[in-house]
Design an enzyme around this catalytic site. Structure first.
Site, PDB file in Angstrom:
ATOM      1  N   TYR A  33     -49.394 -59.961 -48.279  1.00  0.00           N
ATOM      2  CA  TYR A  33     -50.088 -59.312 -48.930  1.00  0.00           C
ATOM      3  C   TYR A  33     -49.590 -57.702 -48.306  1.00  0.00           C
ATOM      4  CZ  TYR A  33     -48.898 -58.787 -43.460  1.00  0.00           C
ATOM      5  OH  TYR A  33     -49.097 -58.494 -42.355  1.00  0.00           O
ATOM      6  N   LYS A 147     -43.694 -60.505 -47.109  1.00  0.00           N
ATOM      7  CA  LYS A 147     -44.597 -59.920 -46.363  1.00  0.00           C
ATOM      8  C   LYS A 147     -46.236 -61.520 -46.796  1.00  0.00           C
ATOM      9  CE  LYS A 147     -47.494 -55.844 -44.991  1.00  0.00           C
ATOM     10  NZ  LYS A 147     -46.541 -56.140 -43.996  1.00  0.00           N
ATOM     11  N   GLU A 180     -37.756 -58.404 -34.559  1.00  0.00           N
ATOM     12  CA  GLU A 180     -38.998 -57.015 -34.888  1.00  0.00           C
ATOM     13  C   GLU A 180     -39.569 -58.096 -34.173  1.00  0.00           C
ATOM     14  OE1 GLU A 180     -40.470 -56.901 -39.294  1.00  0.00           O
ATOM     15  OE2 GLU A 180     -40.302 -59.649 -38.887  1.00  0.00           O
ATOM     16  N   LEU A 205     -38.621 -58.432 -41.844  1.00  0.00           N
ATOM     17  CA  LEU A 205     -39.348 -57.266 -43.008  1.00  0.00           C
ATOM     18  C   LEU A 205     -39.009 -56.083 -43.292  1.00  0.00           C
ATOM     19  CD1 LEU A 205     -42.211 -57.465 -45.106  1.00  0.00           C
ATOM     20  CD2 LEU A 205     -43.173 -56.223 -43.676  1.00  0.00           C
TER      21      LEU A 205
HETATM   22  N1  PDD Z   1     -46.771 -54.799 -40.579  1.00  0.00           N
HETATM   23  N2  PDD Z   1     -42.250 -56.819 -40.069  1.00  0.00           N
HETATM   24  C1  PDD Z   1     -43.577 -57.418 -39.867  1.00  0.00           C
HETATM   25  C2  PDD Z   1     -43.644 -57.877 -39.091  1.00  0.00           C
HETATM   26  C3  PDD Z   1     -44.589 -57.010 -40.265  1.00  0.00           C
HETATM   27  O1  PDD Z   1     -46.007 -57.446 -40.349  1.00  0.00           O
HETATM   28  C4  PDD Z   1     -44.802 -55.315 -40.371  1.00  0.00           C
HETATM   29  C5  PDD Z   1     -46.541 -54.253 -40.873  1.00  0.00           C
HETATM   30  C6  PDD Z   1     -43.881 -54.433 -40.399  1.00  0.00           C
HETATM   31  C7  PDD Z   1     -43.832 -53.052 -40.451  1.00  0.00           C
HETATM   32  O2  PDD Z   1     -43.640 -52.836 -41.930  1.00  0.00           O
HETATM   33  P1  PDD Z   1     -44.482 -51.775 -42.458  1.00  0.00           P
HETATM   34  O3  PDD Z   1     -43.746 -50.241 -42.195  1.00  0.00           O
HETATM   35  O4  PDD Z   1     -43.908 -51.340 -43.888  1.00  0.00           O
HETATM   36  O5  PDD Z   1     -45.330 -51.282 -42.051  1.00  0.00           O
HETATM   37  C8  PDD Z   1     -42.442 -55.003 -39.850  1.00  0.00           C
HETATM   38  C9  PDD Z   1     -48.429 -54.424 -41.167  1.00  0.00           C
HETATM   39  C10 PDD Z   1     -49.211 -53.251 -40.711  1.00  0.00           C
HETATM   40  C11 PDD Z   1     -49.368 -55.663 -40.984  1.00  0.00           C
HETATM   41  O6  PDD Z   1     -49.644 -56.567 -40.761  1.00  0.00           O
HETATM   42  O7  PDD Z   1     -50.503 -55.168 -40.306  1.00  0.00           O
END
Ligand code: PDD
Length: 287
Positions: A33, A147, A180, A205
């Site tokens: 996703y 992801k 993270e 990620l």
């Molecule tokens: N989450 N680490 C994890 C495990 C994440 O699921 C996300 C993003 C991030 C940050 O990535 P980005 O800056 O590309 O949003 C880091 C999204 C927002 C979610 O699962 O809703």
């Protein structure tokens, strides 16, 4: 006004939107996703998000369900139908519908594509009071760079955080280092003024917000170091914050009940939030 979802080629009423019970995403979490922020009708960092989607698909050997051109069209059409000005676009691709078997389907199957949108209040420059973090053991697999929709460890960590009154969980590996957050990247500012976030490898990620913030930090001539940092180091840091498409830059003021720095949002997080909001508004990192 009806809200639409896009499901395998159709725009359908969101309340009635469905996927098949044999969808491999539903059965086996065999899918990926993306979440992209929308601000004043424009997507934030669209290209890197779509590049990351392509990469996740490639790593799992799932074919792209539609071309990039079609996907960008569908995104805009769904935004138009849902009158989305500020919020989020959610995209999900699974390996498709097939008779249940752990191994990939042996007959050609079309990957399934679903898009939904969510309205949110635009994220402001003001960082607010900051958030509390609860640490949790990182019990995830060794490909956290993908992801994937297989988010159970993240779900459990987030829930444990929420039940303790914290907003986010920070995941801690066997070496005692913060990898993270459950759905965000983790940052600290050390007592020496170093901005630290973990290096991107298979353990985390590669956040798109993280990537943009790196260039903002660079322009601001902040000393950025990508390396592991321990939970102890985080608790003794001058500042801490999280980044993601949904939270932008949000200060962390408490970790496991202990205040970070003076227990208030710090100047680095404030400045980076300000610059990131500017970037989201203009598409330019630092005016
Ligand atoms: N989450 N680490 C994890 C495990 C994440 O699921 C996300 C993003 C991030 C940050 O990535 P980005 O800056 O590309 O949003 C880091 C999204 C927002 C979610 O699962 O809703």
């Amino acid at each position: 006004m009806a809200r639409y979802a896009y499901v395998n080629g159709r725009y359908v009423d969101h309340r009635l939107a469905k996927v098949h019970v044999e969808d491999r995403g539903y059965q086996l979490a065999d899918g990926v996703y993306e979440v992209v922020g929308v601000r004043d009708g424009k997507l934030i960092d669209e290209t890197p998000h779509l590049d990351r989607l392509d990469r996740s698909l490639k790593e799992l050997r799932i074919a792209a369900p539609v071309s990039r051109k079609t996907l960008t069209f569908v995104i805009r059409e769904l935004m138009r139908r849902n009158r989305l000005r500020d919020g989020l676009i959610y995209m999900q691709v699974t390996r498709g519908v097939a008779r249940r078997d752990h191994a990939f389907p042996t007959i050609p199957v079309k990957p399934a594509l679903v898009l939904t949108t969510k309205n949110t209040k635009p994220v402001g420059i003001d960082v607010g009071p900051g958030i509390a973090i609860k640490s949790q053991r990182d019990i995830r697999w060794e490909r956290c760079d993908i992801k994937t929709v297989a988010l159970l460890p993240n779900v459990l960590a987030k829930q444990a955080a929420r039940e303790s009154g914290a907003y986010e969980a920070w995941l801690v590996d066997s070496a005692g280092c913060v990898t993270e957050g459950a759905s965000t990247n983790a940052w600290i500012v050390t007592r020496d003024g170093e901005l630290v976030t973990r290096q991107t490898d298979n353990g985390i990620l590669a956040g798109i917000t993280r990537g943009t913030l790196k260039s903002i930090a660079d322009t601001l001539q902040l000393k950025l170091v990508e390396r592991p940092f321990s939970l102890t180091e985080a608790k003794q840091a001058r500042e801490a914050f999280i980044t993601s498409a949904t939270s932008f830059v949000t200060p962390v003021v408490k970790i496991d009940g202990e205040p970070v720095g003076d227990g208030k949002p710090g100047p680095t997080a404030r400045r980076l939030r300000e610059e990131y909001v500017r970037f989201a508004d203009t598409g330019e990192a630092v005016a």
